[in-house]
Design a protein around this motif. Structure first.
Motif, PDB file in Angstrom:
ATOM      1  N   LEU A 111      -2.163   6.304   9.162  1.00 22.18           N
ATOM      2  CA  LEU A 111      -2.142   4.838   9.132  1.00 22.18           C
ATOM      3  C   LEU A 111      -3.540   4.283   9.370  1.00 22.18           C
ATOM      4  O   LEU A 111      -4.457   5.019   9.726  1.00 22.18           O
ATOM      5  CB  LEU A 111      -1.164   4.313  10.193  1.00 22.18           C
TER       6      LEU A 111
ATOM      7  N   ARG B  58       6.983  11.216   4.864  1.00 21.79           N
ATOM      8  CA  ARG B  58       7.106   9.894   4.228  1.00 21.79           C
ATOM      9  C   ARG B  58       8.496   9.269   4.352  1.00 21.79           C
ATOM     10  O   ARG B  58       8.794   8.307   3.661  1.00 21.79           O
ATOM     11  CB  ARG B  58       6.730  10.015   2.754  1.00 21.79           C
TER      12      ARG B  58
ATOM     13  N   GLN C 234       7.511  -2.892  15.165  1.00 18.21           N
ATOM     14  CA  GLN C 234       7.582  -3.547  13.868  1.00 18.21           C
ATOM     15  C   GLN C 234       8.061  -4.977  14.095  1.00 18.21           C
ATOM     16  O   GLN C 234       9.121  -5.188  14.705  1.00 18.21           O
ATOM     17  CB  GLN C 234       8.564  -2.826  12.941  1.00 18.21           C
TER      18      GLN C 234
ATOM     19  N   SER D 209       0.847   1.477  16.897  1.00 18.36           N
ATOM     20  CA  SER D 209       0.972   0.887  15.560  1.00 18.36           C
ATOM     21  C   SER D 209       1.669  -0.466  15.596  1.00 18.36           C
ATOM     22  O   SER D 209       2.601  -0.673  16.374  1.00 18.36           O
ATOM     23  CB  SER D 209       1.740   1.836  14.643  1.00 18.36           C
TER      24      SER D 209
ATOM     25  N   ALA E 100       3.442  -2.991  12.854  1.00 25.34           N
ATOM     26  CA  ALA E 100       3.918  -3.085  11.472  1.00 25.34           C
ATOM     27  C   ALA E 100       4.698  -4.379  11.287  1.00 25.34           C
ATOM     28  O   ALA E 100       5.031  -5.059  12.265  1.00 25.34           O
ATOM     29  CB  ALA E 100       4.794  -1.875  11.151  1.00 25.34           C
TER      30      ALA E 100
ATOM     31  N   ASP F 252      -0.598  -1.930  10.420  1.00 28.43           N
ATOM     32  CA  ASP F 252      -0.598  -0.520  10.052  1.00 28.43           C
ATOM     33  C   ASP F 252       0.371  -0.163   8.930  1.00 28.43           C
ATOM     34  O   ASP F 252       0.218   0.877   8.289  1.00 28.43           O
ATOM     35  CB  ASP F 252      -0.315   0.324  11.301  1.00 28.43           C
ATOM     36  N   LEU F 253       1.389  -0.997   8.728  1.00 33.64           N
ATOM     37  CA  LEU F 253       2.360  -0.708   7.661  1.00 33.64           C
ATOM     38  C   LEU F 253       3.143  -1.977   7.373  1.00 33.64           C
ATOM     39  O   LEU F 253       3.440  -2.747   8.285  1.00 33.64           O
ATOM     40  CB  LEU F 253       3.318   0.398   8.126  1.00 33.64           C
TER      41      LEU F 253
ATOM     42  N   GLU G 129       6.762  -3.030   5.600  1.00 38.75           N
ATOM     43  CA  GLU G 129       8.020  -2.587   4.995  1.00 38.75           C
ATOM     44  C   GLU G 129       8.593  -3.747   4.191  1.00 38.75           C
ATOM     45  O   GLU G 129       8.658  -4.872   4.684  1.00 38.75           O
ATOM     46  CB  GLU G 129       9.018  -2.179   6.094  1.00 38.75           C
TER      47      GLU G 129
ATOM     48  N   SER H  81       2.098  -3.074  -3.382  1.00 42.19           N
ATOM     49  CA  SER H  81       1.210  -1.934  -3.089  1.00 42.19           C
ATOM     50  C   SER H  81      -0.126  -2.097  -3.802  1.00 42.19           C
ATOM     51  O   SER H  81      -1.158  -1.627  -3.326  1.00 42.19           O
ATOM     52  CB  SER H  81       1.843  -0.619  -3.547  1.00 42.19           C
TER      53      SER H  81
ATOM     54  N   PRO I   9      -0.478   0.850   4.197  1.00 41.46           N
ATOM     55  CA  PRO I   9       0.613   1.526   3.494  1.00 41.46           C
ATOM     56  C   PRO I   9       1.842   0.622   3.382  1.00 41.46           C
ATOM     57  O   PRO I   9       2.133  -0.159   4.291  1.00 41.46           O
ATOM     58  CB  PRO I   9       0.922   2.738   4.377  1.00 41.46           C
TER      59      PRO I   9
ATOM     60  N   MET J   4       6.001   0.391   2.626  1.00 37.99           N
ATOM     61  CA  MET J   4       7.256   1.168   2.646  1.00 37.99           C
ATOM     62  C   MET J   4       8.332   0.324   1.982  1.00 37.99           C
ATOM     63  O   MET J   4       8.350  -0.892   2.141  1.00 37.99           O
ATOM     64  CB  MET J   4       7.607   1.424   4.115  1.00 37.99           C
TER      65      MET J   4
END
Ligand SMILES: Cc1cc2nc3c(=O)[nH]c(=O)nc-3n(C[C@H](O)[C@H](O)[C@H](O)COP(=O)(O)O)c2cc1C
Length: 434
Positions: free
Chosen positions: A16, A25, A174, A225, A227, A258-259, A261, A303, A309, A311
């Motif tokens: 990340l 993944r 998250q 993290s 998210a 960091d991410l 979704e 993306s 990243p 998801m």
């Protein structure tokens, strides 16, 4: 005997932005279990459930939504984490949830107007607009519009819960900005009619999300993290659209997120269940064949602009679909991770079994009732039945009756609502956003 299949891209670790490594993944996406012990804390059954997932080869576990305000719960069996809660049960939960060397993040949430009237609390929202579910609208209270102090208190609560998640030993949080909950209500022009700095143009409607991300990031360690779960759209005419989601992700690019979704929908338009009940003229989710990976098209577009990243979650049950999501297609990038919710309730060892190359067909019973609201509740009840079984150390029951599961869930919800109301009045809890 199963023929071993060479390791796929699903087995590749993911680093990340903050340097944390997710070992593969596959994420167990958030599922509200309604299994908290009395006092809205995690107990033995949640520990056992999460340990089962952690030992099933998953790379990342996202908890069911953990509530930041004890007076604003999505359901009566929800977990609450604030400074009044004992930390020891959360430490034990984090240990169990990370037993497989995986990451485990708490999903932190404020439901805003999506709370049940039976819970007995005043609801808050960006504007005083109630949930419109036709004949079922009366189940939700009409919310009060938040003032500045109320908004600041909610940002503070997200910060407290995130800080405590790190103290408990989780490896991230998250922030729930999807599915029509409070942050998503701010994002949508249908629910946010404010004319101040929190409403109007998208930048203003996104302010709460961006402020929460910044404030949370400021109190947690760099390796912890942070998210965001975001709707690719809410699938309602005049609502939060795919182009809005792209712009919000561009703003999130500037922050240490960091991410991201991607999901979609709300209680009014439950696209996350693969059943968008969009109003005429609104965009439809899931152009993908066979209604699998509902939001993959959107996730590929996002993306392409995201620096973190991405998801995608929703409708993934087959390994071939998960692998396809990771690969570029028609000139558009693949996603970095796949989130799987329902199938992980019916087969908690799914990642391990995919890795071993088993030809696995996860049968998720479909509920084809004419009444869509009841069908949707029955589908949720069937999944929650599996979660309770796993929490007791039992195997999932694939042939459970949707009707019996729904009745059982209603009985449990009634009992838990009584317990919750007693807890709130005994602890004399008051919302800081009041
Ligand atoms: C029983 C149940 C509870 C859920 N609770 C949450 C939740 O707490 N937070 C969340 O973001 N999504 C929640 N979801 C939605 C899932 O995370 C996911 O987006 C959705 O189920 C689609 O994925 P799937 O097809 O793999 O189930 C829930 C879904 C189910 C079935």
């Amino acid at each position: 005997m199963h023929t071993p299949i060479p390791p796929s891209s699903l087995s590749a670790p993911l680093t990340l932005r903050n340097g944390a490594v997710v070992p593969n993944r596959i994420a167990k996406a958030a599922m509200e279990e309604n299994m908290a012990d009395s006092g809205q804390i995690p107990g033995e059954s949640l520990r056992r459930l999460y340990e089962t997932w952690a030992q099933g080869g998953v790379g990342l576990i996202l908890s069911g939504n953990v509530m930041i305000d004890p007076t604003a719960l999505t359901g009566p069996g929800g977990v609450v984490l604030d400074e009044r809660q004992p930390i020891a049960p959360f430490k034990a939960w984090a240990r169990a949830a990370m037993r497989g060397g995986n990451q485990a993040w708490l999903q932190i949430n404020h439901p805003g107007r999506q709370v049940f009237a039976a819970m007995g609390q005043q609801a808050v929202a960006p504007s005083a607009i109630g949930v419109n579910m036709g004949a079922y609208s009366h189940l939700f209270p009409v919310p009060r519009a938040l003032d500045e102090a109320g908004i600041a208190a909610i940002v503070g609560r997200f910060v407290t819960t995130a800080r405590l998640a790190e103290v408990a030993g989780f490896s991230g949080v998250q922030i729930h900005a999807a599915h029509g909950y409070l942050i998503s209500q701010f994002l949508s022009p249908l629910t946010n009619r404010r004319t101040d700095a929190w409403g109007g143009e998208l930048r203003n409607r996104a302010r709460l999300l961006l402020d929460v991300v910044k404030a949370v990031r400021a109190v947690v360690s760099p390796g912890f993290s942070v998210a965001v779960k975001l709707n690719s759209a809410d699938f309602q005419k005049g609502g939060f659209e795919a182009s809005d989601a792209v712009q919000v992700v561009r703003w999130l690019n500037e922050l240490p997120v960091d991410l991201v979704e991607l999901s979609g929908g709300s209680y009014e338009s439950p696209a996350m269940q693969g059943a968008p009940q969009a109003t005429e003229g609104a965009p439809q989710a899931g152009s993908t064949a066979a209604r699998e990976a509902y939001f993959l098209d959107f996730a590929r577009d996002i993306s392409a602009v995201a620096r973190m990243p991405v998801m995608v979650t929703g409708g993934i049950r087959r390994r071939a679909v998960a692998e396809h999501a990771l690969k570029p297609s028609e000139g558009r990038p693949g996603v970095a991770m796949v989130g799987i919710a329902s199938a992980m309730a019916f087969e908690p060892k799914l990642p391990e079994r995919w890795k071993r190359g088993e030809a696995l067909e996860i049968e998720i019973p479909s509920v084809g009732w004419r009444n869509k609201a009841y069908a949707s509740l029955a589908r949720m009840a069937l999944v929650k039945l599996q979660l309770r079984r796993l929490g007791k150390g039992q195997q999932p029951k694939h042939d459970a009756s949707p009707l019996l599961a729904l009745i059982r869930q209603q009985v449990i919800t009634k009992r838990r609502t009584r317990l919750y109301r007693a807890w709130v009045s005994q602890a004399r809890l008051e919302s800081s956003s009041a």
